[in-house]
Design a protein around this motif. Structure first.
Motif, PDB file in Angstrom:
ATOM      1  N   ARG A 187     -31.920  32.546   6.541  1.00 22.45           N
ATOM      2  CA  ARG A 187     -33.125  33.400   6.436  1.00 22.45           C
ATOM      3  C   ARG A 187     -34.294  32.824   7.225  1.00 22.45           C
ATOM      4  O   ARG A 187     -35.131  33.553   7.761  1.00 22.45           O
ATOM      5  CB  ARG A 187     -33.535  33.579   4.965  1.00 22.45           C
ATOM      6  N   ASP A 188     -34.367  31.475   7.304  1.00 23.56           N
ATOM      7  CA  ASP A 188     -35.462  30.855   8.051  1.00 23.56           C
ATOM      8  C   ASP A 188     -35.163  30.806   9.550  1.00 23.56           C
ATOM      9  O   ASP A 188     -36.055  30.955  10.379  1.00 23.56           O
ATOM     10  CB  ASP A 188     -35.727  29.441   7.528  1.00 23.56           C
ATOM     11  N   VAL A 189     -33.874  30.589   9.862  1.00 23.72           N
ATOM     12  CA  VAL A 189     -33.491  30.551  11.284  1.00 23.72           C
ATOM     13  C   VAL A 189     -33.690  31.925  11.912  1.00 23.72           C
ATOM     14  O   VAL A 189     -34.190  32.039  13.045  1.00 23.72           O
ATOM     15  CB  VAL A 189     -32.014  30.095  11.432  1.00 23.72           C
ATOM     16  N   GLU A 190     -33.316  32.965  11.156  1.00 23.58           N
ATOM     17  CA  GLU A 190     -33.364  34.318  11.705  1.00 23.58           C
ATOM     18  C   GLU A 190     -34.688  35.026  11.437  1.00 23.58           C
ATOM     19  O   GLU A 190     -34.917  36.130  11.947  1.00 23.58           O
ATOM     20  CB  GLU A 190     -32.206  35.141  11.106  1.00 23.58           C
ATOM     21  N   GLY A 191     -35.542  34.396  10.657  1.00 22.67           N
ATOM     22  CA  GLY A 191     -36.800  35.038  10.280  1.00 22.67           C
ATOM     23  C   GLY A 191     -37.786  35.153  11.434  1.00 22.67           C
ATOM     24  O   GLY A 191     -37.540  34.638  12.531  1.00 22.67           O
ATOM     25  N   PRO A 192     -38.904  35.855  11.165  1.00 24.32           N
ATOM     26  CA  PRO A 192     -39.875  36.119  12.233  1.00 24.32           C
ATOM     27  C   PRO A 192     -40.752  34.903  12.563  1.00 24.32           C
ATOM     28  O   PRO A 192     -41.384  34.876  13.626  1.00 24.32           O
ATOM     29  CB  PRO A 192     -40.720  37.259  11.650  1.00 24.32           C
ATOM     30  N   ASP A 193     -40.820  33.899  11.656  1.00 22.26           N
ATOM     31  CA  ASP A 193     -41.710  32.754  11.892  1.00 22.26           C
ATOM     32  C   ASP A 193     -41.141  31.870  12.996  1.00 22.26           C
ATOM     33  O   ASP A 193     -39.995  31.453  12.920  1.00 22.26           O
ATOM     34  CB  ASP A 193     -41.869  31.926  10.613  1.00 22.26           C
ATOM     35  N   ARG A 194     -41.951  31.611  13.984  1.00 20.15           N
ATOM     36  CA  ARG A 194     -41.479  30.791  15.103  1.00 20.15           C
ATOM     37  C   ARG A 194     -41.905  29.335  14.891  1.00 20.15           C
ATOM     38  O   ARG A 194     -42.679  28.784  15.656  1.00 20.15           O
ATOM     39  CB  ARG A 194     -42.010  31.365  16.416  1.00 20.15           C
ATOM     40  N   VAL A 195     -41.365  28.754  13.810  1.00 18.79           N
ATOM     41  CA  VAL A 195     -41.685  27.355  13.484  1.00 18.79           C
ATOM     42  C   VAL A 195     -40.772  26.441  14.294  1.00 18.79           C
ATOM     43  O   VAL A 195     -39.543  26.624  14.285  1.00 18.79           O
ATOM     44  CB  VAL A 195     -41.467  27.085  11.974  1.00 18.79           C
ATOM     45  N   TRP A 196     -41.362  25.457  14.976  1.00 17.37           N
ATOM     46  CA  TRP A 196     -40.523  24.538  15.745  1.00 17.37           C
ATOM     47  C   TRP A 196     -39.630  23.752  14.792  1.00 17.37           C
ATOM     48  O   TRP A 196     -40.063  23.300  13.722  1.00 17.37           O
ATOM     49  CB  TRP A 196     -41.364  23.565  16.559  1.00 17.37           C
ATOM     50  N   ALA A 197     -38.383  23.580  15.192  1.00 22.16           N
ATOM     51  CA  ALA A 197     -37.429  22.803  14.402  1.00 22.16           C
ATOM     52  C   ALA A 197     -36.612  21.963  15.363  1.00 22.16           C
ATOM     53  O   ALA A 197     -36.289  22.399  16.477  1.00 22.16           O
ATOM     54  CB  ALA A 197     -36.520  23.726  13.601  1.00 22.16           C
ATOM     55  N   GLY A 198     -36.314  20.783  14.940  1.00 24.52           N
ATOM     56  CA  GLY A 198     -35.535  19.884  15.780  1.00 24.52           C
ATOM     57  C   GLY A 198     -35.696  18.453  15.319  1.00 24.52           C
ATOM     58  O   GLY A 198     -36.131  18.201  14.197  1.00 24.52           O
ATOM     59  N   VAL A 199     -35.334  17.534  16.197  1.00 22.33           N
ATOM     60  CA  VAL A 199     -35.361  16.115  15.836  1.00 22.33           C
ATOM     61  C   VAL A 199     -36.334  15.369  16.749  1.00 22.33           C
ATOM     62  O   VAL A 199     -36.341  15.590  17.969  1.00 22.33           O
ATOM     63  CB  VAL A 199     -33.947  15.499  15.958  1.00 22.33           C
ATOM     64  N   LEU A 200     -37.159  14.540  16.139  1.00 20.12           N
ATOM     65  CA  LEU A 200     -37.969  13.593  16.906  1.00 20.12           C
ATOM     66  C   LEU A 200     -37.264  12.246  16.803  1.00 20.12           C
ATOM     67  O   LEU A 200     -37.356  11.563  15.769  1.00 20.12           O
ATOM     68  CB  LEU A 200     -39.391  13.513  16.341  1.00 20.12           C
ATOM     69  N   PRO A 253     -35.630  29.460  22.982  1.00 24.16           N
ATOM     70  CA  PRO A 253     -36.055  28.452  23.963  1.00 24.16           C
ATOM     71  C   PRO A 253     -37.544  28.511  24.314  1.00 24.16           C
ATOM     72  O   PRO A 253     -38.088  27.552  24.849  1.00 24.16           O
ATOM     73  CB  PRO A 253     -35.186  28.753  25.202  1.00 24.16           C
ATOM     74  N   ASP A 254     -38.205  29.622  23.981  1.00 24.88           N
ATOM     75  CA  ASP A 254     -39.621  29.709  24.335  1.00 24.88           C
ATOM     76  C   ASP A 254     -40.558  29.218  23.222  1.00 24.88           C
ATOM     77  O   ASP A 254     -41.773  29.345  23.353  1.00 24.88           O
ATOM     78  CB  ASP A 254     -39.978  31.157  24.728  1.00 24.88           C
ATOM     79  N   VAL A 255     -40.019  28.667  22.141  1.00 25.26           N
ATOM     80  CA  VAL A 255     -40.898  28.072  21.119  1.00 25.26           C
ATOM     81  C   VAL A 255     -41.279  26.666  21.589  1.00 25.26           C
ATOM     82  O   VAL A 255     -40.418  25.803  21.734  1.00 25.26           O
ATOM     83  CB  VAL A 255     -40.200  27.994  19.743  1.00 25.26           C
ATOM     84  N   PRO A 256     -42.567  26.447  21.862  1.00 21.40           N
ATOM     85  CA  PRO A 256     -42.959  25.147  22.409  1.00 21.40           C
ATOM     86  C   PRO A 256     -42.932  24.040  21.353  1.00 21.40           C
ATOM     87  O   PRO A 256     -43.050  24.314  20.157  1.00 21.40           O
ATOM     88  CB  PRO A 256     -44.392  25.392  22.890  1.00 21.40           C
ATOM     89  N   VAL A 257     -42.762  22.801  21.805  1.00 22.57           N
ATOM     90  CA  VAL A 257     -42.868  21.656  20.900  1.00 22.57           C
ATOM     91  C   VAL A 257     -44.340  21.526  20.507  1.00 22.57           C
ATOM     92  O   VAL A 257     -45.203  21.363  21.378  1.00 22.57           O
ATOM     93  CB  VAL A 257     -42.392  20.354  21.580  1.00 22.57           C
ATOM     94  N   PRO A 258     -44.653  21.611  19.214  1.00 21.57           N
ATOM     95  CA  PRO A 258     -46.068  21.545  18.814  1.00 21.57           C
ATOM     96  C   PRO A 258     -46.641  20.138  19.008  1.00 21.57           C
ATOM     97  O   PRO A 258     -45.903  19.149  19.040  1.00 21.57           O
ATOM     98  CB  PRO A 258     -46.033  21.928  17.332  1.00 21.57           C
ATOM     99  N   ALA A 259     -47.980  20.090  19.110  1.00 22.13           N
ATOM    100  CA  ALA A 259     -48.660  18.802  19.321  1.00 22.13           C
ATOM    101  C   ALA A 259     -48.338  17.817  18.198  1.00 22.13           C
ATOM    102  O   ALA A 259     -48.211  16.615  18.441  1.00 22.13           O
ATOM    103  CB  ALA A 259     -50.169  19.015  19.418  1.00 22.13           C
TER     104      ALA A 259
END
Lengths: 225, 225
Positions: free
Chosen positions: A178-191, B208-214
Protein backbone atom coordinates in the motif's frame (compact mmCIF):
# COMPACT_ATOMS: atom_id res chain seq x y z
CA UNK A 1 38.31 -27.97 11.97
CA UNK A 2 39.31 -28.32 8.34
CA UNK A 3 35.78 -27.97 7.14
CA UNK A 4 33.74 -25.56 9.19
CA UNK A 5 30.78 -27.26 10.84
CA UNK A 6 27.48 -25.49 10.48
CA UNK A 7 26.12 -23.61 13.46
CA UNK A 8 23.83 -25.98 15.34
CA UNK A 9 21.28 -23.76 17.02
CA UNK A 10 20.46 -24.50 20.65
CA UNK A 11 17.35 -23.14 22.27
CA UNK A 12 18.92 -19.79 23.11
CA UNK A 13 20.94 -19.43 19.91
CA UNK A 14 17.91 -20.05 17.68
CA UNK A 15 16.98 -16.87 15.90
CA UNK A 16 13.26 -16.34 16.48
CA UNK A 17 12.69 -12.75 15.44
CA UNK A 18 13.42 -11.98 11.80
CA UNK A 19 14.45 -15.58 11.23
CA UNK A 20 14.79 -14.94 7.48
CA UNK A 21 17.91 -12.99 8.41
CA UNK A 22 19.49 -15.88 10.28
CA UNK A 23 22.58 -17.57 8.88
CA UNK A 24 23.66 -21.01 9.91
CA UNK A 25 26.95 -21.22 8.04
CA UNK A 26 29.97 -21.15 10.34
CA UNK A 27 31.87 -19.18 7.70
CA UNK A 28 29.40 -16.32 8.26
CA UNK A 29 30.18 -16.40 11.99
CA UNK A 30 33.91 -16.24 11.30
CA UNK A 31 33.47 -13.42 8.77
CA UNK A 32 31.41 -11.24 11.14
CA UNK A 33 33.82 -11.80 14.04
CA UNK A 34 36.98 -11.37 11.98
CA UNK A 35 35.78 -8.05 10.52
CA UNK A 36 35.30 -6.43 13.94
CA UNK A 37 37.46 -4.45 16.32
CA UNK A 38 35.36 -4.52 19.46
CA UNK A 39 32.46 -6.54 20.78
CA UNK A 40 30.09 -6.11 23.71
CA UNK A 41 30.46 -8.55 26.59
CA UNK A 42 27.45 -9.17 28.81
CA UNK A 43 27.90 -10.63 32.27
CA UNK A 44 25.70 -10.85 35.33
CA UNK A 45 27.12 -8.72 38.16
CA UNK A 46 25.41 -8.46 41.55
CA UNK A 47 22.15 -9.67 40.04
CA UNK A 48 22.08 -7.32 37.06
CA UNK A 49 23.41 -7.55 33.51
CA UNK A 50 26.41 -5.38 32.66
CA UNK A 51 27.37 -4.77 29.02
CA UNK A 52 30.84 -3.41 28.28
CA UNK A 53 32.82 -2.91 25.06
CA UNK A 54 35.60 -5.47 24.90
CA UNK A 55 38.41 -6.34 22.51
CA UNK A 56 38.76 -9.88 21.25
CA UNK A 57 40.62 -12.18 18.91
CA UNK A 58 39.73 -15.50 17.29
CA UNK A 59 41.85 -18.61 16.80
CA UNK A 60 39.84 -21.40 15.20
CA UNK A 61 36.74 -21.96 17.29
CA UNK A 62 38.04 -20.12 20.32
CA UNK A 63 37.38 -16.47 21.02
CA UNK A 64 39.89 -14.79 23.32
CA UNK A 65 39.00 -11.84 25.53
CA UNK A 66 41.20 -10.07 28.02
CA UNK A 67 41.11 -7.48 30.72
CA UNK A 68 42.65 -6.33 33.94
CA UNK A 69 42.80 -9.00 36.64
CA UNK A 70 41.26 -6.36 38.89
CA UNK A 71 38.12 -5.79 36.78
CA UNK A 72 34.92 -7.00 38.45
CA UNK A 73 33.27 -7.79 35.12
CA UNK A 74 36.21 -9.99 34.14
CA UNK A 75 36.01 -11.83 37.44
CA UNK A 76 32.27 -12.23 36.94
CA UNK A 77 32.92 -13.65 33.48
CA UNK A 78 35.26 -16.35 34.78
CA UNK A 79 33.45 -17.64 37.85
CA UNK A 80 31.60 -20.22 35.78
CA UNK A 81 28.63 -17.96 35.09
CA UNK A 82 27.17 -17.70 31.58
CA UNK A 83 28.27 -14.79 29.38
CA UNK A 84 27.21 -13.37 26.04
CA UNK A 85 29.52 -11.72 23.55
CA UNK A 86 28.09 -9.77 20.62
CA UNK A 87 29.81 -8.20 17.61
CA UNK A 88 27.73 -5.89 15.41
CA UNK A 89 28.58 -4.09 12.18
CA UNK A 90 26.22 -1.34 11.07
CA UNK A 91 26.19 -1.31 7.27
CA UNK A 92 23.43 1.14 6.46
CA UNK A 93 20.35 3.06 7.48
CA UNK A 94 17.23 1.74 5.77
CA UNK A 95 14.80 4.55 4.95
CA UNK A 96 11.26 3.35 4.34
CA UNK A 97 8.03 4.91 3.15
CA UNK A 98 6.55 4.13 6.58
CA UNK A 99 8.09 4.89 9.98
CA UNK A 100 7.39 1.27 10.96
CA UNK A 101 9.62 -0.23 8.26
CA UNK A 102 12.67 1.93 8.95
CA UNK A 103 15.52 -0.41 9.76
CA UNK A 104 19.25 -0.94 9.59
CA UNK A 105 21.41 -3.14 7.45
CA UNK A 106 23.80 -4.96 9.73
CA UNK A 107 25.83 -8.06 10.43
CA UNK A 108 25.66 -9.40 13.97
CA UNK A 109 27.18 -12.40 15.73
CA UNK A 110 25.99 -13.43 19.20
CA UNK A 111 28.04 -15.97 21.14
CA UNK A 112 26.70 -17.68 24.27
CA UNK A 113 28.82 -19.66 26.65
CA UNK A 114 30.89 -19.89 29.77
CA UNK A 115 34.31 -18.27 29.64
CA UNK A 116 37.35 -20.20 30.75
CA UNK A 117 40.23 -18.41 32.47
CA UNK A 118 43.34 -19.30 30.48
CA UNK A 119 46.14 -20.25 32.85
CA UNK A 120 48.61 -22.08 30.65
CA UNK A 121 51.39 -19.67 29.63
CA UNK A 122 51.62 -20.70 25.97
CA UNK A 123 47.87 -20.36 25.43
CA UNK A 124 47.84 -17.01 27.22
CA UNK A 125 50.36 -15.76 24.66
CA UNK A 126 48.32 -17.21 21.79
CA UNK A 127 45.30 -15.34 23.13
CA UNK A 128 47.14 -12.06 23.58
CA UNK A 129 48.62 -12.34 20.08
CA UNK A 130 45.14 -12.97 18.66
CA UNK A 131 43.77 -9.95 20.56
CA UNK A 132 46.62 -7.66 19.50
CA UNK A 133 46.45 -8.74 15.86
CA UNK A 134 42.67 -8.32 15.72
CA UNK A 135 43.02 -4.72 16.90
CA UNK A 136 46.26 -3.84 15.16
CA UNK A 137 47.46 -6.32 12.51
CA UNK A 138 51.25 -6.54 12.51
CA UNK A 139 51.63 -5.07 15.98
CA UNK A 140 52.47 -8.34 17.76
CA UNK A 141 55.63 -8.72 15.70
CA UNK A 142 56.49 -5.02 15.72
CA UNK A 143 56.04 -4.10 19.37
CA UNK A 144 57.53 -5.22 22.67
CA UNK A 145 55.90 -8.41 23.98
CA UNK A 146 54.30 -8.38 27.45
CA UNK A 147 56.76 -8.90 30.28
CA UNK A 148 56.14 -10.95 33.42
CA UNK A 149 54.56 -8.05 35.32
CA UNK A 150 52.26 -7.11 32.45
CA UNK A 151 51.22 -10.73 32.02
CA UNK A 152 50.44 -10.97 35.73
CA UNK A 153 48.13 -7.96 35.44
CA UNK A 154 46.23 -9.40 32.48
CA UNK A 155 43.46 -11.97 32.59
CA UNK A 156 42.97 -13.92 29.35
CA UNK A 157 39.60 -15.58 28.81
CA UNK A 158 38.61 -18.18 26.25
CA UNK A 159 35.07 -18.57 24.96
CA UNK A 160 34.21 -21.55 22.73
CA UNK A 161 32.35 -20.76 19.54
CA UNK A 162 30.03 -23.69 20.20
CA UNK A 163 26.77 -21.81 20.67
CA UNK A 164 26.34 -18.82 18.43
CA UNK A 165 23.93 -17.16 16.06
CA UNK A 166 24.45 -14.82 13.12
CA UNK A 167 21.97 -12.36 11.68
CA UNK A 168 22.56 -10.32 8.56
CA UNK A 169 20.23 -7.80 6.96
CA UNK A 170 20.96 -6.41 3.52
CA UNK A 171 18.94 -4.73 0.82
CA UNK A 172 16.12 -2.21 0.46
CA UNK A 173 13.25 -1.52 2.87
CA UNK A 174 10.42 -4.02 3.21
CA UNK A 175 7.57 -1.56 2.86
CA UNK A 176 3.94 -2.63 2.57
CA UNK A 177 2.47 -2.76 -0.95
CA UNK A 178 0.00 0.00 0.00
CA UNK A 179 2.91 2.36 0.68
CA UNK A 180 4.95 1.32 -2.35
CA UNK A 181 1.97 1.76 -4.66
CA UNK A 182 0.47 4.75 -2.87
CA UNK A 183 0.44 8.34 -4.10
CA UNK A 184 3.05 9.60 -1.56
CA UNK A 185 6.41 10.01 -3.22
CA UNK A 186 8.48 9.36 -0.09
CA UNK A 187 12.11 8.52 -0.82
CA UNK A 188 13.01 4.99 0.25
CA UNK A 189 16.29 3.21 0.07
CA UNK A 190 19.54 2.60 1.91
CA UNK A 191 22.14 5.08 3.10
CA UNK A 192 25.22 2.86 3.29
CA UNK A 193 27.65 3.41 6.17
CA UNK A 194 31.33 2.63 6.17
CA UNK A 195 34.12 2.84 8.74
CA UNK A 196 37.17 4.54 7.29
CA UNK A 197 40.62 5.30 8.60
CA UNK A 198 41.91 8.89 8.68
CA UNK A 199 45.43 10.31 8.59
CA UNK A 200 47.55 8.57 11.27
CA UNK A 201 48.47 10.82 14.24
CA UNK A 202 51.98 10.03 15.48
CA UNK A 203 52.61 10.03 19.24
CA UNK A 204 54.08 13.45 20.20
CA UNK A 205 56.95 11.60 21.91
CA UNK A 206 57.93 9.78 18.70
CA UNK A 207 61.10 10.98 16.90
CA UNK A 208 59.80 12.80 13.80
CA UNK A 209 61.85 10.65 11.42
CA UNK A 210 60.09 7.39 12.35
CA UNK A 211 57.87 6.73 9.32
CA UNK A 212 54.28 5.52 9.53
CA UNK A 213 54.59 1.79 8.73
CA UNK A 214 52.56 0.21 5.92
CA UNK A 215 50.60 -1.86 8.47
CA UNK A 216 49.13 1.43 9.75
CA UNK A 217 49.23 3.62 6.64
CA UNK A 218 47.61 1.07 4.34
CA UNK A 219 45.18 -0.36 6.84
CA UNK A 220 41.60 -0.68 5.71
CA UNK A 221 38.75 -1.51 8.06
CA UNK A 222 36.58 -4.29 6.70
CA UNK A 223 33.06 -3.22 6.08
CA UNK A 224 29.89 -4.29 4.29
CA UNK A 225 29.36 -7.96 3.68
CA UNK B 1 15.79 19.55 33.49
CA UNK B 2 16.86 23.00 32.38
CA UNK B 3 20.33 22.56 33.77
CA UNK B 4 21.68 19.07 33.39
CA UNK B 5 22.42 17.45 36.73
CA UNK B 6 25.78 15.74 37.04
CA UNK B 7 25.88 11.97 36.92
CA UNK B 8 25.74 10.75 40.51
CA UNK B 9 27.57 7.44 40.49
CA UNK B 10 25.95 4.56 42.33
CA UNK B 11 27.92 1.49 43.28
CA UNK B 12 27.49 -0.18 39.90
CA UNK B 13 27.83 2.97 37.80
CA UNK B 14 31.11 3.97 39.46
CA UNK B 15 33.93 3.60 36.98
CA UNK B 16 36.63 1.57 38.72
CA UNK B 17 38.92 0.51 35.91
CA UNK B 18 40.62 3.38 34.08
CA UNK B 19 38.84 5.90 36.29
CA UNK B 20 40.83 8.74 34.76
CA UNK B 21 38.67 8.18 31.67
CA UNK B 22 35.42 8.59 33.59
CA UNK B 23 33.23 11.63 32.96
CA UNK B 24 30.60 12.76 35.41
CA UNK B 25 29.06 15.56 33.36
CA UNK B 26 25.54 14.77 32.18
CA UNK B 27 26.27 16.66 28.96
CA UNK B 28 28.86 14.00 28.11
CA UNK B 29 26.22 11.30 28.58
CA UNK B 30 23.82 13.12 26.26
CA UNK B 31 26.55 13.71 23.67
CA UNK B 32 27.60 10.04 23.55
CA UNK B 33 23.99 8.82 23.34
CA UNK B 34 22.87 11.43 20.81
CA UNK B 35 25.76 10.64 18.45
CA UNK B 36 24.85 6.94 18.17
CA UNK B 37 22.64 4.88 15.91
CA UNK B 38 22.49 1.61 17.80
CA UNK B 39 23.25 0.44 21.31
CA UNK B 40 23.60 -2.99 22.89
CA UNK B 41 20.87 -4.06 25.31
CA UNK B 42 21.74 -6.64 27.94
CA UNK B 43 19.00 -8.61 29.65
CA UNK B 44 18.92 -11.76 31.70
CA UNK B 45 17.07 -14.53 29.85
CA UNK B 46 16.61 -18.01 31.31
CA UNK B 47 19.48 -17.39 33.73
CA UNK B 48 22.00 -16.11 31.19
CA UNK B 49 22.83 -12.66 29.87
CA UNK B 50 21.79 -11.89 26.29
CA UNK B 51 23.25 -8.88 24.46
CA UNK B 52 21.52 -7.67 21.31
CA UNK B 53 21.96 -4.58 19.11
CA UNK B 54 19.01 -2.26 19.65
CA UNK B 55 17.87 1.08 18.30
CA UNK B 56 17.02 3.88 20.70
CA UNK B 57 16.06 7.50 21.02
CA UNK B 58 16.41 10.03 23.84
CA UNK B 59 13.96 12.64 25.10
CA UNK B 60 15.35 14.50 28.10
CA UNK B 61 16.36 11.96 30.69
CA UNK B 62 14.39 9.13 29.17
CA UNK B 63 15.81 6.62 26.73
CA UNK B 64 13.26 4.89 24.51
CA UNK B 65 13.81 1.40 23.11
CA UNK B 66 11.43 -0.63 21.02
CA UNK B 67 10.96 -4.05 19.58
CA UNK B 68 8.46 -6.63 18.51
CA UNK B 69 5.93 -7.52 21.18
CA UNK B 70 6.83 -11.13 20.39
CA UNK B 71 10.55 -10.82 21.19
CA UNK B 72 11.62 -12.76 24.26
CA UNK B 73 14.40 -10.29 25.08
CA UNK B 74 11.92 -7.41 25.03
CA UNK B 75 9.59 -9.30 27.35
CA UNK B 76 12.56 -10.07 29.63
CA UNK B 77 13.43 -6.37 29.66
CA UNK B 78 9.99 -5.32 30.85
CA UNK B 79 9.20 -7.85 33.55
CA UNK B 80 10.84 -5.63 36.18
CA UNK B 81 14.25 -7.21 35.82
CA UNK B 82 17.38 -5.02 35.63
CA UNK B 83 18.77 -4.21 32.19
CA UNK B 84 21.92 -2.55 30.86
CA UNK B 85 22.11 -0.46 27.71
CA UNK B 86 25.49 0.50 26.26
CA UNK B 87 26.39 2.82 23.39
CA UNK B 88 29.99 2.77 22.15
CA UNK B 89 31.75 4.86 19.52
CA UNK B 90 35.13 3.65 18.34
CA UNK B 91 37.24 6.69 17.48
CA UNK B 92 40.66 5.22 16.82
CA UNK B 93 43.13 2.39 17.16
CA UNK B 94 45.95 3.27 19.56
CA UNK B 95 49.25 1.76 18.40
CA UNK B 96 51.83 1.54 21.19
CA UNK B 97 55.50 0.60 21.42
CA UNK B 98 54.47 -2.32 23.62
CA UNK B 99 51.74 -4.88 22.92
CA UNK B 100 50.43 -4.25 26.45
CA UNK B 101 49.65 -0.57 25.85
CA UNK B 102 47.75 -1.03 22.60
CA UNK B 103 44.31 0.42 23.12
CA UNK B 104 41.38 2.15 21.47
CA UNK B 105 40.10 5.68 21.61
CA UNK B 106 36.39 5.54 22.29
CA UNK B 107 33.35 7.12 23.84
CA UNK B 108 31.08 4.82 25.80
CA UNK B 109 27.89 5.34 27.80
CA UNK B 110 26.53 2.57 30.04
CA UNK B 111 23.00 2.93 31.43
CA UNK B 112 21.70 0.70 34.23
CA UNK B 113 18.09 0.47 35.22
CA UNK B 114 14.75 -1.21 34.96
CA UNK B 115 12.82 -0.63 31.76
CA UNK B 116 9.21 0.47 31.93
CA UNK B 117 6.74 -0.71 29.30
CA UNK B 118 5.15 2.42 27.89
CA UNK B 119 1.40 1.95 27.65
CA UNK B 120 0.05 5.48 27.30
CA UNK B 121 -0.62 6.17 23.61
CA UNK B 122 0.82 9.71 23.52
CA UNK B 123 4.08 8.64 25.16
CA UNK B 124 4.33 5.63 22.86
CA UNK B 125 4.26 8.01 19.90
CA UNK B 126 6.85 10.28 21.56
CA UNK B 127 9.09 7.25 21.99
CA UNK B 128 8.63 6.02 18.43
CA UNK B 129 9.30 9.52 17.07
CA UNK B 130 12.50 9.70 19.16
CA UNK B 131 13.58 6.28 17.88
CA UNK B 132 12.81 7.10 14.24
CA UNK B 133 14.54 10.49 14.41
CA UNK B 134 17.63 9.03 16.08
CA UNK B 135 18.02 6.54 13.24
CA UNK B 136 16.82 8.71 10.39
CA UNK B 137 16.47 12.42 11.15
CA UNK B 138 13.52 13.91 9.28
CA UNK B 139 11.86 10.56 8.64
CA UNK B 140 9.09 10.92 11.23
CA UNK B 141 7.67 13.91 9.36
CA UNK B 142 8.35 12.49 5.90
CA UNK B 143 7.03 8.95 6.21
CA UNK B 144 3.70 7.34 7.05
CA UNK B 145 3.08 7.16 10.81
CA UNK B 146 2.42 3.77 12.42
CA UNK B 147 -1.17 2.61 12.14
CA UNK B 148 -3.15 0.77 14.80
CA UNK B 149 -1.93 -2.67 13.73
CA UNK B 150 1.72 -1.62 13.60
CA UNK B 151 1.43 0.04 17.01
CA UNK B 152 -0.07 -3.14 18.45
CA UNK B 153 2.91 -5.13 17.19
CA UNK B 154 5.45 -2.75 18.74
CA UNK B 155 6.55 -2.64 22.36
CA UNK B 156 7.98 0.71 23.47
CA UNK B 157 10.23 0.70 26.54
CA UNK B 158 11.43 3.63 28.61
CA UNK B 159 14.67 3.59 30.56
CA UNK B 160 15.45 6.44 32.95
CA UNK B 161 18.90 7.99 32.61
CA UNK B 162 19.23 7.98 36.39
CA UNK B 163 22.12 5.56 36.74
CA UNK B 164 24.75 5.83 34.06
CA UNK B 165 28.46 6.10 33.49
CA UNK B 166 30.50 7.59 30.67
CA UNK B 167 34.05 6.72 29.70
CA UNK B 168 36.03 8.51 27.04
CA UNK B 169 39.59 7.81 25.90
CA UNK B 170 41.39 10.21 23.63
CA UNK B 171 45.01 10.89 22.77
CA UNK B 172 48.24 9.00 22.17
CA UNK B 173 49.36 5.70 23.72
CA UNK B 174 50.42 5.57 27.37
CA UNK B 175 53.67 3.68 26.85
CA UNK B 176 56.20 3.12 29.62
CA UNK B 177 59.17 5.51 29.72
CA UNK B 178 61.53 2.56 29.05
CA UNK B 179 59.80 1.95 25.71
CA UNK B 180 59.52 5.63 24.77
CA UNK B 181 63.20 6.21 25.50
CA UNK B 182 64.45 2.84 24.32
CA UNK B 183 66.41 2.14 21.13
CA UNK B 184 63.52 0.45 19.26
CA UNK B 185 62.03 2.81 16.73
CA UNK B 186 58.51 1.34 16.84
CA UNK B 187 55.85 3.61 15.39
CA UNK B 188 53.33 4.72 17.98
CA UNK B 189 50.27 6.87 17.60
CA UNK B 190 46.61 6.82 16.74
CA UNK B 191 44.88 5.63 13.58
CA UNK B 192 41.64 7.63 13.74
CA UNK B 193 38.43 5.92 12.61
CA UNK B 194 35.36 7.61 11.27
CA UNK B 195 31.92 6.44 10.13
CA UNK B 196 31.01 7.92 6.77
CA UNK B 197 27.94 7.74 4.58
CA UNK B 198 28.22 6.47 1.02
CA UNK B 199 26.11 7.15 -2.06
CA UNK B 200 22.42 6.56 -1.23
CA UNK B 201 20.93 3.44 -2.88
CA UNK B 202 17.30 4.06 -3.87
CA UNK B 203 14.77 1.26 -3.39
CA UNK B 204 14.37 -0.57 -6.73
CA UNK B 205 10.60 -0.06 -6.44
CA UNK B 206 10.94 3.74 -6.21
CA UNK B 207 9.95 5.77 -9.30
CA UNK B 208 13.27 6.94 -10.77
CA UNK B 209 12.25 10.60 -10.67
CA UNK B 210 11.90 10.75 -6.86
CA UNK B 211 14.98 12.72 -5.80
CA UNK B 212 17.17 11.81 -2.82
CA UNK B 213 16.03 14.29 -0.14
CA UNK B 214 18.53 16.57 1.61
CA UNK B 215 17.89 14.76 4.94
CA UNK B 216 19.48 11.68 3.34
CA UNK B 217 21.88 13.22 0.81
CA UNK B 218 23.46 15.66 3.26
CA UNK B 219 23.43 13.43 6.30
CA UNK B 220 26.65 13.22 8.25
CA UNK B 221 27.21 10.69 11.00
CA UNK B 222 28.56 12.29 14.15
CA UNK B 223 31.97 11.05 15.07
CA UNK B 224 34.97 11.85 17.23
CA UNK B 225 34.35 13.87 20.37
Amino acid sequence: MDVAAPLSPTDRSTVRRGSKRARTDRADLYAVLDAGLMGHLGVQLAGAPVVLPTGYGRRGDTLYLHGSTGAATLRAATDGAPVCFTVTHLDGVVYARSAFHHSVNYRCAVVHGTARLVTEEAERLVGLEALTEQLAPGSWAASRRPDRKELAATAVLALDLAEASVKIRTGPPGDDARDVEGPDRVWAGVLPLRTVTCEPEPCPLLPPDVPVPARVRERRISSRA
